[in-house]
Write a protein that holds these residues in place. Structure first.
Motif, PDB file in Angstrom:
ATOM      1  N   SER A 388       0.597  -1.412  -0.131  1.00 14.26           N
ATOM      2  CA  SER A 388      -0.113   0.052  -0.105  1.00 14.26           C
ATOM      3  C   SER A 388       0.950   0.923   0.309  1.00 14.26           C
ATOM      4  CB  SER A 388      -1.185  -0.025   1.102  1.00 14.26           C
ATOM      5  OG  SER A 388      -1.680   1.422   1.196  1.00 14.26           O
ATOM      6  N   ALA A 389       0.373   2.201  -1.210  1.00 14.12           N
ATOM      7  CA  ALA A 389       1.602   3.258  -0.958  1.00 14.12           C
ATOM      8  C   ALA A 389       0.448   4.586  -1.091  1.00 14.12           C
ATOM      9  CB  ALA A 389       2.434   3.335  -2.155  1.00 14.12           C
ATOM     10  N   LEU A 390       1.097   5.262  -1.414  1.00 12.56           N
ATOM     11  CA  LEU A 390       0.504   6.879  -1.691  1.00 12.56           C
ATOM     12  C   LEU A 390       0.569   7.746  -2.901  1.00 12.56           C
ATOM     13  CD1 LEU A 390       1.859   9.086   1.229  1.00 12.56           C
ATOM     14  CD2 LEU A 390      -0.025   7.951   1.542  1.00 12.56           C
ATOM     15  N   ASP A 391       0.575   7.888  -3.674  1.00 10.67           N
ATOM     16  CA  ASP A 391       0.316   8.304  -4.897  1.00 10.67           C
ATOM     17  C   ASP A 391       0.539  10.153  -4.762  1.00 10.67           C
ATOM     18  OD1 ASP A 391      -2.284   9.637  -4.013  1.00 10.67           O
ATOM     19  OD2 ASP A 391      -3.905   8.562  -5.545  1.00 10.67           O
ATOM     20  N   GLU A 392       0.062  10.530  -6.181  1.00  7.46           N
ATOM     21  CA  GLU A 392       1.334  11.537  -6.239  1.00  7.46           C
ATOM     22  C   GLU A 392       0.161  13.158  -4.995  1.00  7.46           C
ATOM     23  OE1 GLU A 392       3.176  11.586 -10.572  1.00  7.46           O
ATOM     24  OE2 GLU A 392       1.235  11.685 -10.122  1.00  7.46           O
ATOM     25  N   LYS A 393      -0.942  12.745  -5.139  1.00  8.27           N
ATOM     26  CA  LYS A 393      -1.890  13.418  -4.156  1.00  8.27           C
ATOM     27  C   LYS A 393      -2.118  12.883  -2.353  1.00  8.27           C
ATOM     28  CE  LYS A 393      -5.219  14.943  -7.900  1.00  8.27           C
ATOM     29  NZ  LYS A 393      -6.289  15.005  -8.765  1.00  8.27           N
ATOM     30  N   GLY A 394      -1.221  12.192  -2.211  1.00  9.15           N
ATOM     31  CA  GLY A 394      -0.972  12.261  -1.102  1.00  9.15           C
ATOM     32  C   GLY A 394      -1.615  10.508  -0.541  1.00  9.15           C
TER      33      GLY A 394
END
Length: 504
Positions: A388-394
């Motif tokens: 699970s990561a963060l996309d460019e908008k957090g």
């Protein structure tokens, strides 16, 4: 549309990124990789920290290796803490293997073997670039946190630093600090009392004992000069790849106090040195802390608060911290809540405690319509992980069970000759490995004490000489013939007799 097609769209949409990124591998459904369903992490969010967790032998170290290689390829330097001694192989290309080719065919990525620019660092007497810091660079607050001091004892440490600043006494190593403490309650007691107030002997004794405890874990090798400049961690090689700095820590696994001392000083120095980055498109430096439980294992409440503060603040400098450990519960909740990227390898349910840990771990991940997270956690194979990561908008990306790509470099250690060659090429070894012991508080105070003792001895000698002269003078007067006659009993009686007659 079948569930596989729906899943592919789900992953593709969730992991789409406009900026640069690193590819972790391909998402899996029902235990099989979906080719070209790439799990990607934007460089933009890599300073939001992360966690790599999982049971022994499930592939945590290889995941750390994969991420480090891809960051280096993107021109982002990396710092690895190698407690098990199995990361130096990053300097050499992978020899390849049919299973690696098979894995990458399933993922949909070509495999290219490659070695990476490596700098070998050392915190102890092992070969490599020596890492040191002075006591002054720690400052009174951080040193007090590491020693787990009371408020009163912290005040004494602050006074010691103030005294050294006021009197231009360099605090370089631990013997400097111990000497000032001893001086404050010994030969310099009056000087300290008049300028800074009374200092308790029992409190300084406690501080000294805690310093000795730190020394017993090898801290005397760390404190001193030449101080390591953290700017040397962000070097780029001639091909535009970031250096992978590997700190050899195999001989301090049983010295968690030294490990946490080093970690805090390093992070504090990085935070103080690096400029604010704002909303940057890429991190400045990524640090991987293997066996992270060693930091938290014996940490006091004050120390944990310090770590939590640094984790919160340091990302604004473009620094990402990645904790590598067996179980997410090894990391305090307040720190865990700050971690944007989570790579969870398999967990094993051998006991009731294990099952409880799995349940808690599953609750840390986004709910997915495609997975039973608790079940997946126990069924993942080697080199597979929930991500699970963060996309460019957090925002958190969709949960993805992932078949991870293989490391491009050797999945083994360097031979002794290869290690010597790598260290021999280092420019930093020449810069930092000279032992320096310049005049500092220890030598200056010893000289001051010696001078005071000599002056005291001269004063005693002067008093003794003066006393002897007075004694000699009295003796000489008594021996004078005239004085002897004038002070004799016969003369006195005679004079008194004459006086009596005159009076009559």
């Amino acid at each position: 549309m079948g569930s596989r097609e729906k899943f592919f769209e789900h992953i593709e949409k969730g992991y789409t990124t406009k900026g640069d990124f690193i590819t972790m591998g391909a998402a899996m459904l029902d235990g099989e990789a979906v080719t070209n369903a790439f799990v990607k992490v934007p460089l933009k969010t890599l300073n939001r920290h992360g966690l790599i967790a999982g049971a022994t032998g499930t592939g945590k170290t290889k995941t750390l290796q994969v991420i480090s290689e891809n960051l280096s390829d993107k021109g982002i330097p990396v710092l690895l803490m190698d407690l098990k001694g199995d990361l130096s192989g990053i300097a050499q290309p992978s020899p390849g293997h049919p299973k690696i080719d098979e894995r990458h065919e399933k993922i949909g990525l070509p495999f290219e073997a490659s070695g990476f620019p490596v700098e070998i660092l050392s915190l102890s007497e092992q070969d490599g670039v020596r890492l040191r810091a002075t006591v002054s660079e720690f400052g009174p607050v951080l040193l007090s946190r590491i020693l787990d001091l009371t408020v009163t004892q912290e005040g004494i440490v602050a006074v010691v630093f103030k005294y050294c600043d006021d009197n231009k006494l360099p605090l370089l190593d631990l013997k400097d600090f111990k000497k000032v403490l001893q001086y404050a309650t010994g030969e310099g007691k009056k000087e300290f009392q008049s300028a800074y107030g009374r200092i308790s002997t029992s409190s300084t004794g406690t501080i000294l004992r805690k310093i000795i405890e730190l020394e017993q874990q090898g801290a005397e090798l760390f404190f001193g000069e030449k101080s390591f400049d953290v700017e040397d961690l962000v070097r780029i090689d001639e091909d535009g790849r970031g250096y992978i700095n590997i700190i050899r820590l195999t001989d301090i696994q049983d010295r968690p106090k030294l490990f946490s001392t080093f970690m805090l000083s390093l992070l504090a120095e990085i935070y103080a040195t690096f400029p604010e980055q704002g909303d940057s498109d890429r991190p400045e430096l990524i640090l991987f802390i293997d066996e992270a439980h060693l930091i938290f294992k014996e940490a006091s409440k004050a120390l944990l608060d310090q770590i939590e503060s640094i984790v919160k603040l340091i990302r604004s400098k473009g620094i990402g911290l990645y904790f590598v450990t067996q179980n997410p519960t090894d990391v305090p909740d307040d720190v865990l809540a700050q971690l944007g990227l989570k790579v969870q390898h398999a967990l094993r349910a051998f006991t009731a405690k294990d099952r409880k840990a799995i349940k808690l771990t599953a609750e840390n991940y986004p709910i997915s319509e495609f997975y039973d997270t608790k079940e997946v956690l126990t069924s993942l194979g080697i080199g597979e992980a929930l991500i699970s990561a963060l996309d460019e908008k957090g925002r958190p990306t969709p949960l993805a069970a992932t078949l991870l790509r293989a490391p491009m470099s050797r999945m083994d250690v360097l031979t002794q000759s290869e290690l010597e060659e790598a260290i021999g090429k280092s420019k930093l070894v020449k810069k930092y490995n000279e032992d320096i012991d310049r005049e500092s508080a220890y030598e200056i105070l010893n000289e001051k004490i010696e001078k005071a003792q000599k002056e005291a001895e001269k004063e005693e000698e002067r008093k003794a000489t003066s006393s002897r002269r007075r004694t000699t003078s009295r003796r000489s007067t008594r021996m004078n013939p005239v004085v002897k006659v004038l002070t004799s009993a016969t003369f006195i009686r005679g004079v008194l007799g004459v006086l009596k007659k005159v009076i009559r």
